[in-house]
Motif scaffolding. Structure first.
Motif, PDB file in Angstrom:
ATOM      1  N   ASP A 213     -23.564 -27.305  19.229  1.00  0.00           N
ATOM      2  CA  ASP A 213     -24.546 -27.498  18.049  1.00  0.00           C
ATOM      3  C   ASP A 213     -23.899 -28.941  18.948  1.00  0.00           C
ATOM      4  O   ASP A 213     -23.969 -29.879  18.439  1.00  0.00           O
ATOM      5  N   GLY A 215     -26.180 -30.932  19.697  1.00  0.00           N
ATOM      6  CA  GLY A 215     -26.474 -32.035  19.025  1.00  0.00           C
ATOM      7  C   GLY A 215     -26.441 -32.632  17.661  1.00  0.00           C
ATOM      8  O   GLY A 215     -27.354 -34.371  16.755  1.00  0.00           O
ATOM      9  N   THR A 216     -26.074 -32.118  16.859  1.00  0.00           N
ATOM     10  CA  THR A 216     -25.564 -32.934  15.494  1.00  0.00           C
ATOM     11  C   THR A 216     -23.714 -32.896  15.418  1.00  0.00           C
ATOM     12  O   THR A 216     -23.588 -34.653  15.070  1.00  0.00           O
ATOM     13  N   SER A 217     -23.482 -31.659  15.301  1.00  0.00           N
ATOM     14  CA  SER A 217     -22.021 -32.091  14.631  1.00  0.00           C
ATOM     15  C   SER A 217     -21.121 -31.960  15.591  1.00  0.00           C
ATOM     16  O   SER A 217     -19.983 -31.906  15.952  1.00  0.00           O
ATOM     17  N   TYR A 221     -20.900 -22.498  17.498  1.00  0.00           N
ATOM     18  CA  TYR A 221     -21.526 -20.996  16.273  1.00  0.00           C
ATOM     19  C   TYR A 221     -19.974 -20.163  17.224  1.00  0.00           C
ATOM     20  O   TYR A 221     -20.365 -19.877  18.191  1.00  0.00           O
ATOM     21  N   PRO A 228     -29.248 -21.569  14.170  1.00  0.00           N
ATOM     22  CA  PRO A 228     -29.965 -21.899  13.105  1.00  0.00           C
ATOM     23  C   PRO A 228     -31.102 -20.949  13.057  1.00  0.00           C
ATOM     24  O   PRO A 228     -31.645 -20.810  13.903  1.00  0.00           O
ATOM     25  N   LYS A 237     -25.438 -23.998   3.639  1.00  0.00           N
ATOM     26  CA  LYS A 237     -25.141 -24.412   4.646  1.00  0.00           C
ATOM     27  C   LYS A 237     -24.667 -23.911   6.131  1.00  0.00           C
ATOM     28  O   LYS A 237     -24.727 -22.356   5.786  1.00  0.00           O
ATOM     29  N   ARG A 275     -15.502 -34.240  21.606  1.00  0.00           N
ATOM     30  CA  ARG A 275     -15.852 -34.732  20.861  1.00  0.00           C
ATOM     31  C   ARG A 275     -15.525 -33.504  20.148  1.00  0.00           C
ATOM     32  O   ARG A 275     -15.601 -34.041  18.220  1.00  0.00           O
ATOM     33  N   ALA A 279     -14.627 -34.660  16.083  1.00  0.00           N
ATOM     34  CA  ALA A 279     -15.260 -33.857  14.980  1.00  0.00           C
ATOM     35  C   ALA A 279     -14.897 -33.205  13.739  1.00  0.00           C
ATOM     36  O   ALA A 279     -14.605 -33.657  12.742  1.00  0.00           O
ATOM     37  N   ALA A 295     -18.491 -26.373   8.152  1.00  0.00           N
ATOM     38  CA  ALA A 295     -19.654 -26.520   7.261  1.00  0.00           C
ATOM     39  C   ALA A 295     -19.838 -27.315   5.809  1.00  0.00           C
ATOM     40  O   ALA A 295     -20.773 -27.786   5.743  1.00  0.00           O
TER      41      ALA A 295
END
Length: 384
Positions: A213, A215-217, A221, A228, A237, A275, A279, A295
């Protein structure tokens, strides 16, 4: 779970070799405080205990597991993860019985792989990590025959253009480190290139967008079912499984330890681990652990040791490698370590609150003080 505390049996292990490290139940329990009731448990301290205190806990946990498993078990991914941790503890302490127990395990399986040398399954290649550790301690070519033949086939002769074998994020821990280490040992960058091709399928292609992921977190996955539009938590969520991300963290750490700084993919692996570490720091629980779903804190909340251990491992490496700020992230690792010692480590060294085999937060529930597993113990030893 058998709760034996003194190692006995095992034809490859002599009484003389094992006499000093393995202690009685009373001695193990005397070395640790009684397990506090939840209501009495203070928030874990943000400072690490002394080195010798950490080592005492590690040895208590390792000794308990070995004492309860006179047969060292199979060579699948779960048990192989335990031996990766045990051999890390051997490197830390120099305690010969840990090496002896690991050698006994490897010789029991003739340094072979589940599925044989033609396997492409990452889980089957995880044992190669411990075989490489044992080879470094006592170089003998036969120790690497199976893992080297297997990875060489994938790299050069058995569908070398096929790169979709790592369809779940756990695979990054199971198989990236052997590819990285063989490339270094043989000074053959073709292993690193193949590893990168497999990794990039997992990261950017599997299931369409890839499992990362980005772009976001900055998290991963577990597999394409959770992307998604797929499986959600009961609260609607995303499901970003703690141990799945722990496997990713562990795989990156072990890979980076093997790769030279100049290798062309190293910077990407460093950035990705950095990252991830940042996170998970944002979603750490007050008790030092991480939830099974990163999440959704309401999704089966409670302490879980295996994912937490791998996040300690990843965070500690990132601090040591100066990938993240020590003032910010040492307290993250310290709270997690101190929380696990206070909450999950029994006085006799049994390690609890481990989510057993599964692929999502709902797997192997409920997770309790009495829940344990070989890979969880290995992760804890790596963290320490």
């Amino acid at each position: 779970m058998r709760r034996r505390h003194v190692l006995v049996g095992g034809t490859a292990l002599t009484a003389a070799a094992l006499a000093s490290p393995w202690r009685t139940t009373a001695a193990l329990a005397a070395d640790a405080p009684a397990h506090p009731a939840p209501a009495d448990r203070a928030a874990p301290a943000p400072a690490l205990p002394p080195r010798d205190a950490i080592i005492r806990v590690l040895r208590r946990v390792a000794d308990h597991w070995i004492g309860a498993h006179t047969d060292p078990g199979d060579n699948g991914w779960a048990n192989a993860t335990f031996f990766s941790g045990l051999l890390a503890l051997h490197r830390l302490t120099g305690a010969a019985p840990y090496r002896t127990y690991a050698r006994h395990w490897a010789e029991k399986h003739a340094y072979g792989l589940k599925g044989g040398v033609t396997t492409r399954h990452a889980d089957n290649q995880c044992a190669g990590q411990a075989y490489l550790d044992l080879y470094e301690l006592e170089p003998e070519a036969g120790k690497l025959t199976a893992i080297e033949t297997c990875l060489r086939r994938m790299t050069l002769t058995d569908q070398p253009a096929k790169n979709d074998d790592w369809w779940w994020d756990d695979a990054l821990h199971m198989a990236m480190p052997p590819f990285a280490r063989l490339g270094a040992l043989r000074e053959d960058p073709r292993y690193w290139d193949k590893m990168s091709a497999l990794y990039h399928h997992t990261r950017t292609t599997e299931g369409g967008p890839g499992l990362y992921d980005a772009g976001t977190s900055g998290l991963w996955y577990r597999d394409k079912r959770f992307l998604p539009g797929g499986i959600l938590s009961p609260g609607g969520k995303a499901v970003l499984w703690s141990r799945g991300n722990g496997w990713v963290a562990g795989g990156h750490v072990k890979t980076l330890k093997a790769l030279p700084a100049s290798e062309r993919h190293t910077a990407e692996y460093r950035a990705t681990l950095t990252r991830l570490v940042r996170a998970v720091a944002k979603v750490q629980r007050p008790d030092g652990f991480w939830n099974v779903n990163l999440a959704d804190p309401a999704h089966l909340p409670g302490p879980e040791t295996s994912g937490t251990s791998f996040f300690v491992y990843g965070t500690a490496y990132a601090v040591a490698a100066r990938l993240v700020d020590a003032a910010t992230h040492v307290p993250v690792a310290a709270r997690a370590w101190n929380g696990m010692v206070a909450t999950a480590v029994h006085p006799d060294g049994f390690l609890g609150h481990v989510q057993k085999v599964g692929d999502r937060p709902e797997s192997s529930q409920p997770i309790t003080y009495e829940s344990t597993a070989d890979f969880g113990v290995g992760a804890f030893l790596l963290a320490g």
